[in-house]
Scaffold this active site. Structure first.
Site, short mmCIF file in Angstrom:
data_model
loop_
_atom_site.label_atom_id
_atom_site.label_comp_id
_atom_site.label_asym_id
_atom_site.label_seq_id
_atom_site.Cartn_x
_atom_site.Cartn_y
_atom_site.Cartn_z
N LYS A 124 0.93 -0.90 0.14
CA LYS A 124 0.06 0.03 0.39
C LYS A 124 1.05 1.11 0.39
O LYS A 124 2.41 1.17 1.08
CB LYS A 124 -0.83 0.39 1.37
CG LYS A 124 -1.83 0.42 0.52
CD LYS A 124 -2.84 -0.34 0.03
CE LYS A 124 -4.37 0.73 -0.01
NZ LYS A 124 -5.47 -0.72 -0.33
N ASP A 164 -6.82 4.08 -5.00
CA ASP A 164 -7.46 4.02 -3.37
C ASP A 164 -8.31 5.26 -2.93
O ASP A 164 -8.67 6.34 -4.35
CB ASP A 164 -6.58 3.62 -2.34
CG ASP A 164 -6.95 2.69 -1.38
OD1 ASP A 164 -7.56 2.16 -0.72
OD2 ASP A 164 -7.47 3.77 0.11
O1 2IT Z 1 -7.90 -1.85 -0.99
C1 2IT Z 1 -7.89 -2.06 -2.56
O2 2IT Z 1 -7.80 -3.40 -2.83
C2 2IT Z 1 -7.50 -1.28 -3.19
N1 2IT Z 1 -7.39 -0.28 -3.30
C3 2IT Z 1 -7.43 -1.60 -4.38
C4 2IT Z 1 -5.86 -2.16 -4.84
C5 2IT Z 1 -5.39 -2.42 -6.40
O3 2IT Z 1 -4.29 -3.09 -5.71
O4 2IT Z 1 -6.12 -3.30 -6.96
#
Ligand code: 2IT
Length: 445
Positions: A124, A164
């Protein structure tokens, strides 16, 4: 070490990182029994290795605003675990972003990605940059400056970011554009890209669509249809939008949406052009929902309140972490809610989860319910690697199958002796077992 001791040591090592400690504690409590049945996990210190990110990158992001003033923000990328595949997870731009929040999100992402059945590790990233009130040019310059600090750590087999909160297709496009120039390769390192440059069909809708497919499986288990059910949704961003679209298409009636300013109750249903209007509201960049009630007088705006006080059949938190607290959960249960499916990451506080589980209210956690978003990101990576683009029907069918499989994994590991399906326990154990086995197979590293 015993689970409790591991938790105590972690609290002593990272005091004050409350979201991170909350997310870790939930998983460790769920897996304690299976962990104790696998002495090889303890011998290899699997949990101690799993709760610490592999790597954290922090960098200064300096950019110039429209007035010509120099602005500074902090950028981060938490590369949590790549036992199953390359680091994968979204980027969040919000004033509240800090290391504790990104560590909790990266930790959750690792197990969520394991549940998708696709080869993706967990990560993240983000910044304390607030997009609220920023011009398009300011957003672009910020995204470009953010990439300058991060690009060396990314790559299609290394780390693939996505969106996100505060990061949608526009921001992904700006970041990917800068990334592409810096590496001089169009290698697809980012998901949620525009359809014209490697994006996948259904990716914008995927988190909300997948959540509703999961809710359909939850309802099927208790022989209930979705048709005619009233649904409370919080938030009004990309995830809430996709959930409202699919819920309405399947015959449900969405009666609320919300923003930082309060919530909207629309007894006639948030449907049709009203769902499109959510996108318009979002595009103003002001982060408020109040104008909905001015445009549609049949709706009421409740300033400063949350939608959980309304009597509904299904509650879908779609906004942010800890948005449903113990009191909210009590209100939902007292009003006879049939099920709560968390679409936001860690949308419920531990007190709220306890309230649902103790009252045997059907509750499913974000890492299961919202996994359709990152799953479709995984499908975007596959399409990029094959240099082709699937049709809407192909992506939707794969998303559907993945959500079904996640529901089956929850059933496999979450059944309580009294017949209550504990989705939290099921999702945590299923995700943990996959990550633990992948780590075991790769030696002590
Ligand atoms: O919380 C999540 O799963 C996302 N923000 C998407 C992450 C992604 O790599 O598509």
């Amino acid at each position: 070490m015993e689970i409790n001791n591991i938790m105590n040591a972690l609290e002593a090592k990272h005091p004050g990182e409350k979201e991170y400690l909350q997310a870790v504690k939930e998983v460790l409590m769920s897996v304690a029994d299976v962990y104790n049945q696998h002495p090889e996990f303890e011998k290899n210190r699997i949990i101690e290795r799993m709760v610490e990110p592999d790597r954290i990158v922090t960098f200064r992001v300096t950019w110039v605003d429209d007035k010509g003033d120099v602005q500074n923000n902090i950028g981060y990328r938490v590369q949590f675990n790549n036992a199953i595949g390359p680091y994968k997870g979204g980027i969040r731009f919000h004033a509240s972003v800090n290391l504790s929040i990104l560590k909790f999100l990266g930790f959750e992402q690792t197990f969520k990605n394991a549940l998708t059945t696709l080869p993706m590790g967990g990560a993240k990233g983000g910044s304390d940059f607030s997009p609220r009130g920023k011009s398009d040019r300011e957003i672009m310059r910020f995204c470009q400056a953010f990439m300058l600090g991060l690009w060396k750590n990314l790559g299609p087999d290394r780390d693939v970011p996505a969106g996100d909160i505060g990061v949608g297709a526009r921001e992904v496009g700006y970041m990917y554009g800068m990334y592409k120039r810096l590496v001089n390769e169009h290698n697809g390192t980012f998901t949620g890209k525009g359809l014209d440059f490697g994006g996948s069909r259904i990716r914008p809708e995927a988190t909300g669509f997948g959540a509703l497919y999961f809710v359909q499986s939850m309802l099927a288990r208790i022989n209930q249809p979705l048709e005619g059910k009233t649904i409370a949704i919080s938030g009004f961003g990309n995830v809430a939008w996709g959930a409202a679209l699919k819920a309405t298409e399947l015959g449900g009636k969405v009666v609320t949406i919300s923003g930082p300013d309060g919530y909207i109750y629309d007894p006639t249903g948030v449907k049709g052009e009203k769902i499109d209007y959510m996108l318009e509201l979002r595009a103003t960049g002001e982060d408020i929902v109040a104008p909905y009630a001015e445009k549609y007088p049949e709706a009421t705006f409740f300033p400063g309140r949350k939608p959980w006080e309304q009597k509904v059949d299904i509650a879908l938190p779609c906004a942010t972490q800890n948005e449903v607290n113990g009191d909210d959960a009590r209100m939902l249960v007292d009003n006879g809610v049939l099920m709560v499916a968390e679409v936001s990451n860690m949308g419920c506080t531990p007190e709220a989860i306890d309230t649902f589980i103790n009252s045997r209210t059907i509750y499913a956690p974000g890492k299961a319910v919202n996994a359709g978003g990152v799953a479709t990101s995984g499908l975007e990576m596959s399409q990029n690697a094959m240099h082709l683009q699937w049709s809407e029907a192909e992506v939707d069918e794969k998303l559907h199958a993945i959500m079904k499989s996640i529901h089956e994994q929850c059933e496999k590991y979450g059944m309580e002796p009294d017949g209550y399906l504990n989705y939290m326990k099921g999702a945590n154990i299923a995700g943990f077992m996959k990550v633990a086995n992948a780590m075991m197979g790769q030696g002590v590293i």
